[in-house]
Structures are given as C-alpha cells and as structure tokens.
Design an enzyme around this catalytic site. Sequence first.
Site, mmCIF file in Angstrom:
data_model
loop_
_atom_site.group_PDB
_atom_site.id
_atom_site.type_symbol
_atom_site.label_atom_id
_atom_site.label_comp_id
_atom_site.label_asym_id
_atom_site.label_seq_id
_atom_site.Cartn_x
_atom_site.Cartn_y
_atom_site.Cartn_z
ATOM 1 N N CYS A 1 25.727 54.309 43.401
ATOM 2 C CA CYS A 1 26.412 53.992 42.136
ATOM 3 C C CYS A 1 25.473 53.977 40.916
ATOM 4 O O CYS A 1 24.518 53.202 40.864
ATOM 5 C CB CYS A 1 27.098 52.634 42.269
ATOM 6 S SG CYS A 1 27.932 52.162 40.744
ATOM 7 N N LYS B 1 35.701 47.662 51.799
ATOM 8 C CA LYS B 1 35.145 46.529 51.045
ATOM 9 C C LYS B 1 35.268 45.233 51.837
ATOM 10 O O LYS B 1 36.362 44.912 52.320
ATOM 11 C CB LYS B 1 35.896 46.374 49.717
ATOM 12 C CG LYS B 1 35.679 47.532 48.760
ATOM 13 C CD LYS B 1 36.539 47.399 47.509
ATOM 14 C CE LYS B 1 36.453 48.653 46.682
ATOM 15 N NZ LYS B 1 37.447 48.770 45.640
ATOM 16 N N VAL C 1 31.500 47.604 42.062
ATOM 17 C CA VAL C 1 30.101 47.203 41.905
ATOM 18 C C VAL C 1 29.613 47.800 40.583
ATOM 19 O O VAL C 1 30.165 48.807 40.130
ATOM 20 C CB VAL C 1 29.233 47.716 43.084
ATOM 21 C CG1 VAL C 1 29.573 46.987 44.345
ATOM 22 C CG2 VAL C 1 29.314 49.226 43.259
ATOM 23 N N GLU D 1 30.862 44.365 35.483
ATOM 24 C CA GLU D 1 30.682 45.380 34.431
ATOM 25 C C GLU D 1 29.184 45.521 34.100
ATOM 26 O O GLU D 1 28.555 44.614 33.539
ATOM 27 C CB GLU D 1 31.472 45.071 33.158
ATOM 28 C CG GLU D 1 32.956 45.381 33.290
ATOM 29 C CD GLU D 1 33.226 46.884 33.497
ATOM 30 O OE1 GLU D 1 32.695 47.713 32.752
ATOM 31 O OE2 GLU D 1 33.969 47.215 34.433
ATOM 32 N N SER D 2 28.655 46.699 34.436
ATOM 33 C CA SER D 2 27.211 46.915 34.315
ATOM 34 C C SER D 2 26.658 46.657 32.913
ATOM 35 O O SER D 2 25.581 46.095 32.756
ATOM 36 C CB SER D 2 26.861 48.344 34.736
ATOM 37 O OG SER D 2 27.532 49.279 33.916
HETATM 38 N N1 LIG Z 1 32.743 50.167 34.279
HETATM 39 C C1 LIG Z 1 32.172 49.746 35.533
HETATM 40 C C2 LIG Z 1 32.189 50.928 36.481
HETATM 41 C C3 LIG Z 1 31.692 50.534 37.864
HETATM 42 C C4 LIG Z 1 32.174 51.513 38.914
HETATM 43 O O1 LIG Z 1 32.924 52.471 38.630
HETATM 44 N N2 LIG Z 1 31.751 51.282 40.162
HETATM 45 C C5 LIG Z 1 32.224 52.126 41.251
HETATM 46 C C6 LIG Z 1 31.067 52.684 42.068
HETATM 47 S S1 LIG Z 1 29.970 53.647 41.107
HETATM 48 C C7 LIG Z 1 33.043 51.275 42.194
HETATM 49 O O2 LIG Z 1 32.692 50.160 42.505
HETATM 50 N N3 LIG Z 1 34.167 51.823 42.682
HETATM 51 C C8 LIG Z 1 34.970 51.166 43.660
HETATM 52 C C9 LIG Z 1 36.420 51.266 43.360
HETATM 53 O O3 LIG Z 1 36.784 51.691 42.243
HETATM 54 O O4 LIG Z 1 37.212 50.932 44.250
HETATM 55 C C10 LIG Z 1 30.741 49.249 35.302
HETATM 56 O O5 LIG Z 1 30.114 49.693 34.337
HETATM 57 O O6 LIG Z 1 30.267 48.408 36.072
#
Ligand SMILES: N[C@@H](CCC(=O)N[C@@H](CS)C(=O)NCC(=O)O)C(=O)O
Length: 224
Positions: free
Chosen positions: A12, A39, A52, A64-65
Amino acid sequence: MSSLQLISHHLCPYVQRAAIILSEKNIPYKRTYIDLANKPEWFSDISPLGKVPLLISDEAVLFESQVIADYLDEVTPNSLYPSSPLQKARHRAWITFASDTLNVIGGFYSAPTETEFKEKTKQLRAKFTKVEQEVSGPYFDGKSFQLIDGVWATVFRYFDAFDQIADFGILTDLEKIQSWRALVSKRASVVTATPNGYSQRLTTFLKDRNSYLSGLMKSSSPLN
Ligand SMILES: N[C@@H](CCC(=O)N[C@@H](CS)C(=O)NCC(=O)O)C(=O)O
C-alpha cells in the site's frame, strides 16, 4: 509520544506515506501487516473505512494517511512543510493530486482492454505533464526534502515495475520529474518504507490482475 503501531499492507502506497514521515521524524513504531483480502475482525472493528494505514497509539486510532502524516508533522520539530501558509497549502494541493494520480495508476494496471489501458496511459501522461511545471528541482520545492517529496516517491515507485515491462512514454522528456524521481528513490526513509520482497510482490500482484497490463507481462516473460 506513546507507543505507536502502524497497521500496514505490504504494497500500500498510503502506508508508505505514513512510514516515510515516521522515519523522517525518527519516531519509533511497530509495523503490523494484515491481509486486506481477509481482514481480521479486530481491524474491521477499529477501522472506520476498512482501509490501511491506521496509526494506533494509547490515546487514539487515526486513519487516512495524510491525516496521520500531518499529525506526526505537527507534534514533532522541523516541519516537513514550508512555513508560509500559502506554500503549505500549495504543497497540500499537490499532495492531493498525488493521491489522485495513484487512483489513475490503479486504473492503468487494472484496465481490462487495450482501449481503456491507452486512455489511462493518456491520463497519466497529462497528470505528470502538469506536475512537471510545478517542480522547481532538485526536490519539488527546492533543495530540501519535504513531505510532498515522500508522497510523490510512493507514486514514482510504481514506475520501477512498469519500466521492467515496457516504455509506455508516460514520463518521457519530463526531465525535472525524472531527476526528482531518481533523487527521492535513494532517500533512506523512502527505501525503508517498503518491506523486504516488495518488488517481487508487486510484480506478482500486477501479473495476477487479469488486466491488459498483466497480459503484456505474461507475453513478454520468458517463463510465462
Ligand atoms: N485515502 C486513504 C486510502 C487508503 C487506501 O486506499 N488503502 C487501501 C490499500 S492501499 C485499502 O486499505 N484498501 C482496502 C479496502 O478498500 O477494502 C488514505 O490515504 O489512507
């Protein structure tokens, strides 16, 4: 700061964003990897968006990163943003643009047909052409590494894998981006943001997408 845990996934880029700032600020933390295809219940219980990264401390669970990155920047010395509010806002704007570029990259490697793949290639080229005009060099905004450089490093990293497949012309002649990309890729925080075996995992992930790009990878691989 209380003990910190970063809930992560091996591939990620948003987890990498948080890991880069933790490393830049020398903040100790523990990384815990989870399988997003399966998960764990404890994760679903504490992750409001089911995504994540999460940053868990004794006091709170942050998600949120960019929220995580901004929080860590605020509570530690030597901000990784410019001091001028206008320039800080400009950095934030181009960080949002990086997140949007990550979405298009997802569309690029998942595109099922050649037509959709070419459309995503065109969109990526247009995005990087815009960014090229904003980069002052050698970093995004001059001589020092800032948060925005770490964020774009997580975008550029995909091109290390794409370049192995073919030259799609997305970054061709974008000279400031090319040298910025090379510079940030060597930064210790960027190098250590991904776990061991990252490149191989990413290649396998891309190959298994059942997409137009996966097809190109399979047809160009001697062991397909
Ligand atoms: N806007 C979020 C995006 C985070 C994101 O898209 N994470 C993905 C992995 S890269 C995730 O956890 N996806 C799991 C899902 O959507 O079920 C951030 O900046 O943290």
